[in-house]
Scaffold this motif. Structure first.
Motif, PDB file in Angstrom:
ATOM      1  N   GLN A  40       0.822  -1.201   0.000  1.00 33.23           N
ATOM      2  CA  GLN A  40       0.000   0.000   0.000  1.00 33.23           C
ATOM      3  C   GLN A  40       0.862   1.260   0.000  1.00 33.23           C
ATOM      4  OE1 GLN A  40      -3.163   0.134  -0.494  1.00 33.23           O
ATOM      5  NE2 GLN A  40      -3.615  -2.058  -0.298  1.00 33.23           N
ATOM      6  N   ALA A  41       1.959   1.243   0.763  1.00 35.19           N
ATOM      7  CA  ALA A  41       2.844   2.410   0.811  1.00 35.19           C
ATOM      8  C   ALA A  41       3.497   2.657  -0.546  1.00 35.19           C
ATOM      9  CB  ALA A  41       3.917   2.203   1.889  1.00 35.19           C
ATOM     10  N   GLU A  42       3.900   1.601  -1.237  1.00 37.96           N
ATOM     11  CA  GLU A  42       4.533   1.767  -2.544  1.00 37.96           C
ATOM     12  C   GLU A  42       3.532   2.281  -3.574  1.00 37.96           C
ATOM     13  OE1 GLU A  42       7.802   1.777  -5.064  1.00 37.96           O
ATOM     14  OE2 GLU A  42       7.676   1.436  -2.896  1.00 37.96           O
ATOM     15  N   ILE A  43       2.297   1.819  -3.491  1.00 38.61           N
ATOM     16  CA  ILE A  43       1.263   2.305  -4.413  1.00 38.61           C
ATOM     17  C   ILE A  43       1.015   3.796  -4.208  1.00 38.61           C
ATOM     18  CG2 ILE A  43      -1.191   2.130  -4.992  1.00 38.61           C
ATOM     19  CD1 ILE A  43      -1.013  -0.854  -4.444  1.00 38.61           C
ATOM     20  N   GLU A  44       1.052   4.236  -2.957  1.00 35.00           N
ATOM     21  CA  GLU A  44       0.830   5.653  -2.668  1.00 35.00           C
ATOM     22  C   GLU A  44       2.002   6.515  -3.120  1.00 35.00           C
ATOM     23  OE1 GLU A  44       0.129   5.848   1.476  1.00 35.00           O
ATOM     24  OE2 GLU A  44      -1.802   4.783   1.404  1.00 35.00           O
ATOM     25  N   GLN A  45       3.216   5.979  -3.064  1.00 41.76           N
ATOM     26  CA  GLN A  45       4.397   6.775  -3.380  1.00 41.76           C
ATOM     27  C   GLN A  45       4.716   6.787  -4.873  1.00 41.76           C
ATOM     28  OE1 GLN A  45       7.564   5.208  -0.985  1.00 41.76           O
ATOM     29  NE2 GLN A  45       6.562   5.697   0.955  1.00 41.76           N
ATOM     30  N   ASN A  46       4.406   5.718  -5.569  1.00 43.00           N
ATOM     31  CA  ASN A  46       4.764   5.604  -6.978  1.00 43.00           C
ATOM     32  C   ASN A  46       3.508   5.675  -7.836  1.00 43.00           C
ATOM     33  OD1 ASN A  46       5.832   5.024  -9.482  1.00 43.00           O
ATOM     34  ND2 ASN A  46       7.064   3.306  -8.778  1.00 43.00           N
ATOM     35  N   PRO A  47       3.297   6.772  -8.568  1.00 48.09           N
ATOM     36  CA  PRO A  47       2.075   6.882  -9.385  1.00 48.09           C
ATOM     37  C   PRO A  47       2.063   5.916 -10.565  1.00 48.09           C
ATOM     38  CG  PRO A  47       3.559   8.719  -9.810  1.00 48.09           C
ATOM     39  CD  PRO A  47       4.147   7.959  -8.663  1.00 48.09           C
ATOM     40  N   ALA A  48       3.222   5.370 -10.948  1.00 46.01           N
ATOM     41  CA  ALA A  48       3.256   4.435 -12.069  1.00 46.01           C
ATOM     42  C   ALA A  48       2.847   3.027 -11.661  1.00 46.01           C
ATOM     43  CB  ALA A  48       4.655   4.401 -12.689  1.00 46.01           C
ATOM     44  N   LEU A  49       2.655   2.812 -10.381  1.00 42.27           N
ATOM     45  CA  LEU A  49       2.230   1.502  -9.876  1.00 42.27           C
ATOM     46  C   LEU A  49       0.794   1.619  -9.380  1.00 42.27           C
ATOM     47  CD1 LEU A  49       3.376  -1.372  -9.234  1.00 42.27           C
ATOM     48  CD2 LEU A  49       3.779  -0.543  -6.917  1.00 42.27           C
ATOM     49  N   GLU A  50      -0.060   0.769  -9.865  1.00 37.95           N
ATOM     50  CA  GLU A  50      -1.470   0.861  -9.487  1.00 37.95           C
ATOM     51  C   GLU A  50      -2.077  -0.524  -9.362  1.00 37.95           C
ATOM     52  OE1 GLU A  50      -3.454   1.482 -13.904  1.00 37.95           O
ATOM     53  OE2 GLU A  50      -3.008   3.252 -12.677  1.00 37.95           O
ATOM     54  N   VAL A  86      -2.900 -10.663  -7.923  1.00 39.06           N
ATOM     55  CA  VAL A  86      -3.650 -11.126  -6.758  1.00 39.06           C
ATOM     56  C   VAL A  86      -4.902 -10.276  -6.654  1.00 39.06           C
ATOM     57  CG1 VAL A  86      -3.568 -11.607  -4.305  1.00 39.06           C
ATOM     58  CG2 VAL A  86      -1.486 -11.688  -5.645  1.00 39.06           C
ATOM     59  N   SER A  87      -6.036 -10.911  -6.541  1.00 37.91           N
ATOM     60  CA  SER A  87      -7.293 -10.179  -6.578  1.00 37.91           C
ATOM     61  C   SER A  87      -7.591  -9.524  -5.247  1.00 37.91           C
ATOM     62  CB  SER A  87      -8.435 -11.131  -6.943  1.00 37.91           C
ATOM     63  OG  SER A  87      -8.610 -12.074  -5.928  1.00 37.91           O
ATOM     64  N   ASP A  88      -8.269  -8.422  -5.322  1.00 36.52           N
ATOM     65  CA  ASP A  88      -8.756  -7.732  -4.134  1.00 36.52           C
ATOM     66  C   ASP A  88     -10.264  -7.833  -4.156  1.00 36.52           C
ATOM     67  OD1 ASP A  88      -9.248  -6.205  -2.010  1.00 36.52           O
ATOM     68  OD2 ASP A  88      -8.365  -4.349  -2.759  1.00 36.52           O
ATOM     69  N   ASN A  89     -10.793  -8.795  -3.419  1.00 31.64           N
ATOM     70  CA  ASN A  89     -12.217  -9.098  -3.482  1.00 31.64           C
ATOM     71  C   ASN A  89     -13.045  -8.333  -2.477  1.00 31.64           C
ATOM     72  OD1 ASN A  89     -11.817 -10.985  -5.541  1.00 31.64           O
ATOM     73  ND2 ASN A  89     -11.251 -12.568  -4.046  1.00 31.64           N
ATOM     74  N   LEU A  90     -12.509  -7.212  -1.969  1.00 25.65           N
ATOM     75  CA  LEU A  90     -13.273  -6.439  -1.006  1.00 25.65           C
ATOM     76  C   LEU A  90     -14.481  -5.819  -1.691  1.00 25.65           C
ATOM     77  CD1 LEU A  90     -10.443  -4.615   0.943  1.00 25.65           C
ATOM     78  CD2 LEU A  90     -11.764  -6.588   1.644  1.00 25.65           C
ATOM     79  N   PRO A  91     -15.646  -5.963  -1.120  1.00 27.46           N
ATOM     80  CA  PRO A  91     -16.820  -5.372  -1.749  1.00 27.46           C
ATOM     81  C   PRO A  91     -16.785  -3.855  -1.658  1.00 27.46           C
ATOM     82  CG  PRO A  91     -17.376  -6.243   0.408  1.00 27.46           C
ATOM     83  CD  PRO A  91     -15.956  -6.650   0.138  1.00 27.46           C
ATOM     84  N   GLU A  92     -17.506  -3.238  -2.543  1.00 31.72           N
ATOM     85  CA  GLU A  92     -17.586  -1.779  -2.509  1.00 31.72           C
ATOM     86  C   GLU A  92     -18.338  -1.326  -1.256  1.00 31.72           C
ATOM     87  OE1 GLU A  92     -19.200   1.894  -5.310  1.00 31.72           O
ATOM     88  OE2 GLU A  92     -19.314  -0.183  -5.988  1.00 31.72           O
ATOM     89  N   PRO A 300      -3.227  -6.587  -2.937  1.00 37.28           N
ATOM     90  CA  PRO A 300      -3.752  -5.933  -4.149  1.00 37.28           C
ATOM     91  C   PRO A 300      -3.092  -6.457  -5.409  1.00 37.28           C
ATOM     92  CG  PRO A 300      -2.216  -4.484  -3.002  1.00 37.28           C
ATOM     93  CD  PRO A 300      -2.415  -5.683  -2.106  1.00 37.28           C
ATOM     94  N   GLN A 301      -3.826  -6.408  -6.501  1.00 40.64           N
ATOM     95  CA  GLN A 301      -3.251  -6.709  -7.803  1.00 40.64           C
ATOM     96  C   GLN A 301      -2.369  -5.536  -8.213  1.00 40.64           C
ATOM     97  OE1 GLN A 301      -6.406  -7.413 -10.554  1.00 40.64           O
ATOM     98  NE2 GLN A 301      -7.506  -8.794  -9.196  1.00 40.64           N
ATOM     99  N   LEU A 302      -1.232  -5.839  -8.782  1.00 40.83           N
ATOM    100  CA  LEU A 302      -0.290  -4.802  -9.171  1.00 40.83           C
ATOM    101  C   LEU A 302      -0.059  -4.841 -10.674  1.00 40.83           C
ATOM    102  CD1 LEU A 302       2.385  -5.062  -6.337  1.00 40.83           C
ATOM    103  CD2 LEU A 302       0.399  -3.572  -6.453  1.00 40.83           C
ATOM    104  N   PHE A 336       9.771  -3.295  -8.703  1.00 39.88           N
ATOM    105  CA  PHE A 336       9.047  -3.661  -7.486  1.00 39.88           C
ATOM    106  C   PHE A 336       8.201  -4.905  -7.720  1.00 39.88           C
ATOM    107  CE2 PHE A 336       5.464  -3.414  -4.549  1.00 39.88           C
ATOM    108  CZ  PHE A 336       6.113  -3.193  -3.345  1.00 39.88           C
ATOM    109  N   ILE A 337       7.521  -4.972  -8.860  1.00 36.85           N
ATOM    110  CA  ILE A 337       6.695  -6.134  -9.161  1.00 36.85           C
ATOM    111  C   ILE A 337       7.556  -7.378  -9.335  1.00 36.85           C
ATOM    112  CG2 ILE A 337       5.090  -7.128 -10.839  1.00 36.85           C
ATOM    113  CD1 ILE A 337       4.026  -4.336 -11.361  1.00 36.85           C
ATOM    114  N   LYS A 338       8.699  -7.218  -9.998  1.00 34.42           N
ATOM    115  CA  LYS A 338       9.590  -8.362 -10.168  1.00 34.42           C
ATOM    116  C   LYS A 338      10.148  -8.821  -8.824  1.00 34.42           C
ATOM    117  CE  LYS A 338      11.060  -7.216 -14.866  1.00 34.42           C
ATOM    118  NZ  LYS A 338      12.197  -6.819 -15.728  1.00 34.42           N
ATOM    119  N   SER A 339      10.512  -7.871  -7.960  1.00 31.55           N
ATOM    120  CA  SER A 339      11.028  -8.228  -6.633  1.00 31.55           C
ATOM    121  C   SER A 339       9.965  -8.927  -5.811  1.00 31.55           C
ATOM    122  CB  SER A 339      11.522  -6.979  -5.903  1.00 31.55           C
ATOM    123  OG  SER A 339      12.550  -6.343  -6.618  1.00 31.55           O
ATOM    124  N   LEU A 340       8.742  -8.488  -5.960  1.00 38.58           N
ATOM    125  CA  LEU A 340       7.643  -9.103  -5.224  1.00 38.58           C
ATOM    126  C   LEU A 340       7.416 -10.539  -5.669  1.00 38.58           C
ATOM    127  CD1 LEU A 340       5.581  -8.356  -3.058  1.00 38.58           C
ATOM    128  CD2 LEU A 340       4.016  -7.688  -4.864  1.00 38.58           C
TER     129      LEU A 340
END
Length: 484
Positions: A40-50, A86-92, A300-302, A336-340
């Motif tokens: 979550q921290a990396e997603i917030e810091q890097n706009p190219a990762l979503e 990896v799916s994020d199945n949290l409901p809205e 989260p899916q990346l 980051f995705i490759k490291s993960l």
């Protein structure tokens, strides 16, 4: 010799850790909960990762790191960017359900409540800790300003058991009061609830509780004040000799102390958070075959941002600095995705090796754990010992035998005459089982346990048995004995 400045060329080899390598090592040693926060921290810091909001087929996700996955071949190059999905199945979430007003639908009259109606958040309660509970009671005591300051200082120095950790001289020195004032305030606090609060030790706490019950002059009070060590070991013979009472009287007094009193009155008000273990990997037995499955729930899916990729590819009006910024962010996100993915693959390989070495444990339990060191697994999967150490630190596996830390499977070898060496954890399991099955009226001493182990060709010293027993948090024999 004169001092002078001089320029020299020197050729040397050294290992320099890049920022990307540091990030990969950091991800490798994170446990399951820490990994979720890092994502979550990396997603917030890097706009190219979503996050990828597209929900993939669960069967594709579960087979992403299976034993037959071609990506587990270390000699084959592949693009890891799209592999870690990896799916994020949290409901809205419907935030209207959490509005700061009452839902008029629950009103029989279907009327909107007035604007000054209390909020539902006003009824959300939190269990008060010991200090808050004592302050609430002190507010009803007739204390002046100076006594109130003394009381706050005293209860601020209570430990989690409700005992005062400092002496009254320190209270006088820090608050500038007289000894008589400190003693008076402490007596006021000791009259509060729960009984026994404000004591200096277990003996005083038990006595305060007996005094509250009107038994300050009883045999039980004499025992807790003067013979607490004999009470802890249940030495009825010495208690009878020390108090001059008969054994039935002593038994009744001790039974009353055990059933009616609590040695630590502050524990029920402790607010320690419960830390739940979330397994990083699951080992399941399906059709007589063990299957390893990584825990990727709620991760989260990346993916790389398609907007930034299109912008960098098609927009010719971008300035040089903007292109460099986008290239850097996309490169960091891809790394980051490759490291993960590399982290997940490494954990899988380590767990697969542990399963191979400790197969008897998964089949028959902790008594059949074999000696294993990090070097064995490192050589098996062709990795460095430090990498295996990082993978196994603070990570847990859910097995048919229970949940264990990965470090649990590594233990030193204890030589065994006429048989294979045993792991220290296996011996601990045997000791625990012996103590569970022992006669409570005549429990086994450390020396007796060592002798029983020697009969099974496991020769260890008595002090080693004592060390293992302490690690298992098992009391000594004198505290385990139940007198008839």
């Amino acid at each position: 010799m004169a001092l002078e400045l001089r320029q020299q060329l020197k050729l040397a080899q050294k290992l320099v850790m890049t920022q990307q390598l540091r990030q990969a090592i950091k991800l490798l040693q994170l446990n399951r909960l820490e990994l979720s926060g890092a994502l979550q921290a990396e997603i917030e810091q890097n706009p190219a990762l979503e996050e990828d909001t597209l929900v993939q087929d669960s069967s594709e996700r579960s087979s992403g790191l299976s034993a037959t996955d071609e990506n587990l071949d270390p000699g084959k190059e592949s693009d890891f960017t799209e592999k870690f999905q990896v799916s994020d199945n949290l409901p809205e979430i419907n935030w209207e359900d959490y509005a700061n007003n009452f839902d008029s639908n629950f009103s029989f009259a279907r009327e909107t409540p007035p604007a000054d109606a209390p909020s539902q958040f006003d009824f959300i309660s939190e269990k008060p800790d010991l200090m808050a509970y004592l302050q609430w009671q002190l507010a009803h005591c007739e204390l002046d300003e100076n006594e109130w300051d003394i009381a706050l200082y005293i209860i601020g120095n209570f430990n989690r058991y409700g005992f005062l950790e400092i002496d009254l001289d320190s209270v006088c020195r820090e608050t500038g009061c007289q000894l008589d004032d400190a003693e008076y305030v402490l007596e006021v606090i000791q009259d509060l609830d729960p009984p026994g609060i404000g004591a200096r030790d277990v003996s005083e706490s038990l006595y305060l509780q007996l005094e509250r019950l009107g038994k300050g002059d009883s045999l039980a009070a004499e025992i807790v004040l003067n013979h607490l060590p004999l009470l802890q070991t249940r030495n009825y013979k010495m208690l009878a000799r020390a108090t001059g009472k008969k054994k039935p009287e002593i038994e009744r007094a001790i039974n009353y102390i055990i059933s009616e009193l609590t040695p630590f009155p502050g524990l029920p008000y402790a607010t320690d958070d419960t830390n739940y273990i979330v397994p990083d990997v699951y080992v399941k037995k399906i059709d007589d075959e063990y299957v390893i499955q990584l825990n990727e729930d709620d991760l989260p899916q990346l993916k790389l941002s398609s907007i930034y990729q299109e912008l960098l590819k098609n927009d010719k009006t971008l300035e040089k600095e903007s292109k460099q910024y986008l290239n850097e962010k996309l490169k960091n996100a891809d790394w980051f995705i490759k490291s993960l993915y590399q982290r997940q693959r490494t954990i899988y390989k380590v767990m697969e090796s542990i399963l191979k070495f400790q197969y008897d444990f998964f089949e028959r339990g902790a008594e059949h754990l074999k000696p294993l060191i990090l070097k064995d697994v490192a050589e098996d999967i062709d990795m460095h010992e430090s990498t295996v150490s990082r993978v196994t630190s603070n990570k847990y596996v859910h097995t048919p035998q229970g949940i264990y830390e990965l470090k649990f499977f590594f233990s030193t070898a204890i030589p065994r005459e006429g048989g294979d060496a045993m792991a220290s954890e296996s011996i601990k399991t045997l000791i625990r089982k012996m103590i569970q099955d022992e006669d409570k009226d005549s429990p086994l001493s450390d020396n007796a346990i060592a002798q029983n182990l020697a009969e099974k060709n496991i020769k260890i010293a008595r002090r080693t048995v004592a060390k293992y027993r302490e690690q298992l948090k098992i009391l000594p024999v004198k505290h385990r004995r139940h007198t008839k």
